[in-house]
Write a protein that holds these residues in place. Sequence first.
Motif, PDB file in Angstrom:
ATOM      1  N   ARG A 157       0.639  -1.176   0.079  1.00 25.13           N
ATOM      2  CA  ARG A 157      -0.062   0.199  -0.020  1.00 25.13           C
ATOM      3  C   ARG A 157       0.959   1.340   0.164  1.00 25.13           C
ATOM      4  O   ARG A 157       0.458   2.169  -0.540  1.00 25.13           O
ATOM      5  CB  ARG A 157      -0.959  -0.032   1.370  1.00 25.13           C
ATOM      6  N   LEU A 158       2.084   1.270   0.728  1.00 28.03           N
ATOM      7  CA  LEU A 158       2.908   2.327   0.617  1.00 28.03           C
ATOM      8  C   LEU A 158       3.556   2.762  -0.779  1.00 28.03           C
ATOM      9  O   LEU A 158       3.250   3.733  -1.215  1.00 28.03           O
ATOM     10  CB  LEU A 158       4.045   1.994   1.840  1.00 28.03           C
ATOM     11  N   LEU A 159       3.742   1.650  -1.430  1.00 30.17           N
ATOM     12  CA  LEU A 159       4.328   1.844  -2.731  1.00 30.17           C
ATOM     13  C   LEU A 159       3.291   2.198  -3.781  1.00 30.17           C
ATOM     14  O   LEU A 159       3.315   3.154  -4.635  1.00 30.17           O
ATOM     15  CB  LEU A 159       4.814   0.514  -3.343  1.00 30.17           C
TER      16      LEU A 159
ATOM     17  N   ARG B  78      12.380  20.585  11.950  1.00 25.67           N
ATOM     18  CA  ARG B  78      12.695  20.022  10.599  1.00 25.67           C
ATOM     19  C   ARG B  78      12.187  18.883   9.950  1.00 25.67           C
ATOM     20  O   ARG B  78      12.262  17.724  10.903  1.00 25.67           O
ATOM     21  CB  ARG B  78      14.354  19.959  10.639  1.00 25.67           C
ATOM     22  N   GLY B  79      11.713  18.667   8.934  1.00 25.06           N
ATOM     23  CA  GLY B  79      11.130  17.554   8.269  1.00 25.06           C
ATOM     24  C   GLY B  79      12.407  16.817   7.905  1.00 25.06           C
ATOM     25  O   GLY B  79      13.086  17.133   6.969  1.00 25.06           O
ATOM     26  N   ASP B  80      12.447  15.375   8.208  1.00 23.97           N
ATOM     27  CA  ASP B  80      13.520  14.607   7.901  1.00 23.97           C
ATOM     28  C   ASP B  80      12.820  13.056   7.308  1.00 23.97           C
ATOM     29  O   ASP B  80      13.913  12.022   7.095  1.00 23.97           O
ATOM     30  CB  ASP B  80      14.539  14.444   8.640  1.00 23.97           C
ATOM     31  N   ALA B  81      11.591  12.851   7.110  1.00 24.49           N
ATOM     32  CA  ALA B  81      11.100  11.571   6.831  1.00 24.49           C
ATOM     33  C   ALA B  81       9.581  11.718   6.153  1.00 24.49           C
ATOM     34  O   ALA B  81       9.046  12.517   6.191  1.00 24.49           O
ATOM     35  CB  ALA B  81      11.211  10.782   7.927  1.00 24.49           C
ATOM     36  N   LEU B  82       9.343  10.659   5.465  1.00 24.00           N
ATOM     37  CA  LEU B  82       8.015  10.277   5.013  1.00 24.00           C
ATOM     38  C   LEU B  82       7.313   9.281   5.861  1.00 24.00           C
ATOM     39  O   LEU B  82       7.929   8.421   6.408  1.00 24.00           O
ATOM     40  CB  LEU B  82       8.252   9.625   3.659  1.00 24.00           C
TER      41      LEU B  82
ATOM     42  N   ALA C  53      -3.251   7.415   4.020  1.00 22.27           N
ATOM     43  CA  ALA C  53      -2.726   8.858   4.087  1.00 22.27           C
ATOM     44  C   ALA C  53      -1.023   8.730   4.306  1.00 22.27           C
ATOM     45  O   ALA C  53      -0.718   7.956   5.027  1.00 22.27           O
ATOM     46  CB  ALA C  53      -3.476   9.507   4.745  1.00 22.27           C
ATOM     47  N   TYR C  54      -0.600   9.885   3.920  1.00 18.06           N
ATOM     48  CA  TYR C  54       0.715  10.051   4.067  1.00 18.06           C
ATOM     49  C   TYR C  54       1.057  11.532   3.921  1.00 18.06           C
ATOM     50  O   TYR C  54       0.523  12.453   3.571  1.00 18.06           O
ATOM     51  CB  TYR C  54       1.732   9.097   3.056  1.00 18.06           C
TER      52      TYR C  54
ATOM     53  N   TYR D 136       4.374   3.598   8.670  1.00 13.98           N
ATOM     54  CA  TYR D 136       5.742   3.512   8.217  1.00 13.98           C
ATOM     55  C   TYR D 136       6.302   4.674   8.039  1.00 13.98           C
ATOM     56  O   TYR D 136       5.781   5.669   7.507  1.00 13.98           O
ATOM     57  CB  TYR D 136       5.445   3.001   6.831  1.00 13.98           C
ATOM     58  N   ILE D 137       7.676   4.668   8.104  1.00 12.26           N
ATOM     59  CA  ILE D 137       8.432   5.824   8.190  1.00 12.26           C
ATOM     60  C   ILE D 137       9.880   5.465   7.373  1.00 12.26           C
ATOM     61  O   ILE D 137      10.538   4.248   7.252  1.00 12.26           O
ATOM     62  CB  ILE D 137       9.078   6.222   9.772  1.00 12.26           C
ATOM     63  N   LEU D 138      10.017   6.545   6.307  1.00  3.72           N
ATOM     64  CA  LEU D 138      11.255   6.248   5.543  1.00  3.72           C
ATOM     65  C   LEU D 138      12.029   7.649   5.735  1.00  3.72           C
ATOM     66  O   LEU D 138      11.434   8.628   5.275  1.00  3.72           O
ATOM     67  CB  LEU D 138      10.762   6.360   3.990  1.00  3.72           C
TER      68      LEU D 138
END
Length: 571
Positions: A407-409, A447-451, A476-477, A503-505
């Motif tokens: 689902r993430l992909l 600071r944003g550093d991930a999805l 949602a993401y 899920y965190i990338l």
Amino acid sequence: MDLMAFVPYSMTAPTVQHEPRVEHVCEVSPKEDPLTRTIPGSSAWSRIRRWFLGTRITSRLHPFTRWCLKSTRAIDYEISHHLKSHPYMIHPFSSFRIFWESVMTLFIIAVLLITPVFLTFYFDECAKWYMYNHAIDAMLICDIIIRFFTGHYDSRTQLVILDPRVVASKYLRDFFIVDALSVLPLEFIVVLTDSMWYLTSLNLLKILRIRTVIVYSRKLYHVYRINFHLYKIAEMGIIIVVSVHWAACIEYYLPLVVDKIAGQKDPSWIRSPYMEKRETKYKIYLTCINRAIIALIGAAQYLDVSAPEDIIYNLILSIFGFLGFVYLLARILQLMTTFHSTNKRHLKLIQQLQQYMTYKELPHSLQRRLLSYYNYRNKKGFERDKIIINHVSPYLREKLLLHSYLRLLNNVRLFGHLPQLVVTQLISSVCSEIFMPNDALVRAGTRGDALYFIASGTVAVYNNVGKEIYHMEDGAYFGELALVIEDEHWIASVIAIENCEIYILSRSDFQHALAPYPDLLAHLQNVALARLEQTPLLKKDHEPDALPSFENVNISSIKAKKRNGMARLDE
């Protein structure tokens, strides 16, 4: 085992200073009640219809609801789908099913105790219990009819099936015949034709309903959160009591049937001098219980066993008693083994948690929060999944990860521009985290550093002045821009409303995977900026009025940074 039971809630528990966290107090307008939309009106009849419909749809308090549907959005979709497609069906996770299964479990146990008594000790007085038997059959027929209107959960597809044709087909193939045999309406024929007295023997088929008791009780075990070992002991106890009770009643019923067919010629034990002294039904029943237990354990009878039917029946009871003893012994050993292994595993975890919480002098509220986290983590099977993925071959690991994060992909558009090799490398870098209610995923200004991708659960989005804007749910993401642009800051805070699996990338893992493809990174930056110009960050398509201000995202400065970065690369 519920770990929360080991830390009692205390209103007077001592408190310690700890980092403040945002408590979610929902400011978003509540969703329209689907029941009101389906049945509008404020009349008493409309309210009654809404109440009855509410008992048939998914109950949010049902334990299987959270286990199978996992999040608020999934539950809302299930309710909406039910009301739109099959409003007259009964959901398997509804409050009506809890009520009906509870009532029928107790009712069928009572039926299994009463029926052989009626058949045996009112053998020549059938008219006295016909009305009771009709009432019993009416309830059992209602149970059969309700089964045709109750959906079921398909564990293979992980979907709730409510299509009446599919539900009816499955029930007809499975246990409809078994259930129908116990309610054959042949008593009406008995009333009309006294010569067909033997049709009453078909009531013995009600013993088949023991299957319904077992099936319903196993569901109620989860609903009422009964201790597993107490439930197993109670289940075995009910089966033993019902079996011995029926064996005792048939011990006396069988000679009566033989007498009715062949006449009182054979030397049955019921005509022995000992039985002539047993004048009341209660005393006769105690003797029957005694004979049945002696036959089941294979001991010598104290009354004569000379009639053919007595010999055959006692032989059958001895065989069943031996097989039942072996089965019971195996179940007890299995239960003791399960109890030992389960207790040992949980006891080790509890001891570790208790030692840690005692050493750190954690307040009760934090202790309960910590135990809630471990409960949720154990239910999701995180440790099991990690062990399996780490011990399979690289090829299987890749396939399992691709399936887990499918689902993430599919949902994150940025990944649609990546080659398969890069996607495979990225998936191995994704980590899954659990956030409890009121945990902050991100805070405005940092600071944003991930999805972040919401696998299950619901989060609330707050703007930079602390006003709640909207909710985000499964699938949602946010943080897509943080993967390709550095030194960007969150324009909103995101707080978990319920237990969430996220899920965190990270940007470092993302850019490391793209390091061999500098042109691809530049292309993704253009794609992300183009999407940002069209859609504000954290946008919700169906709530366009509740969006963060565009002024919080300076696209011109982002493009300038991007141009400066490209110039440095050219130098």
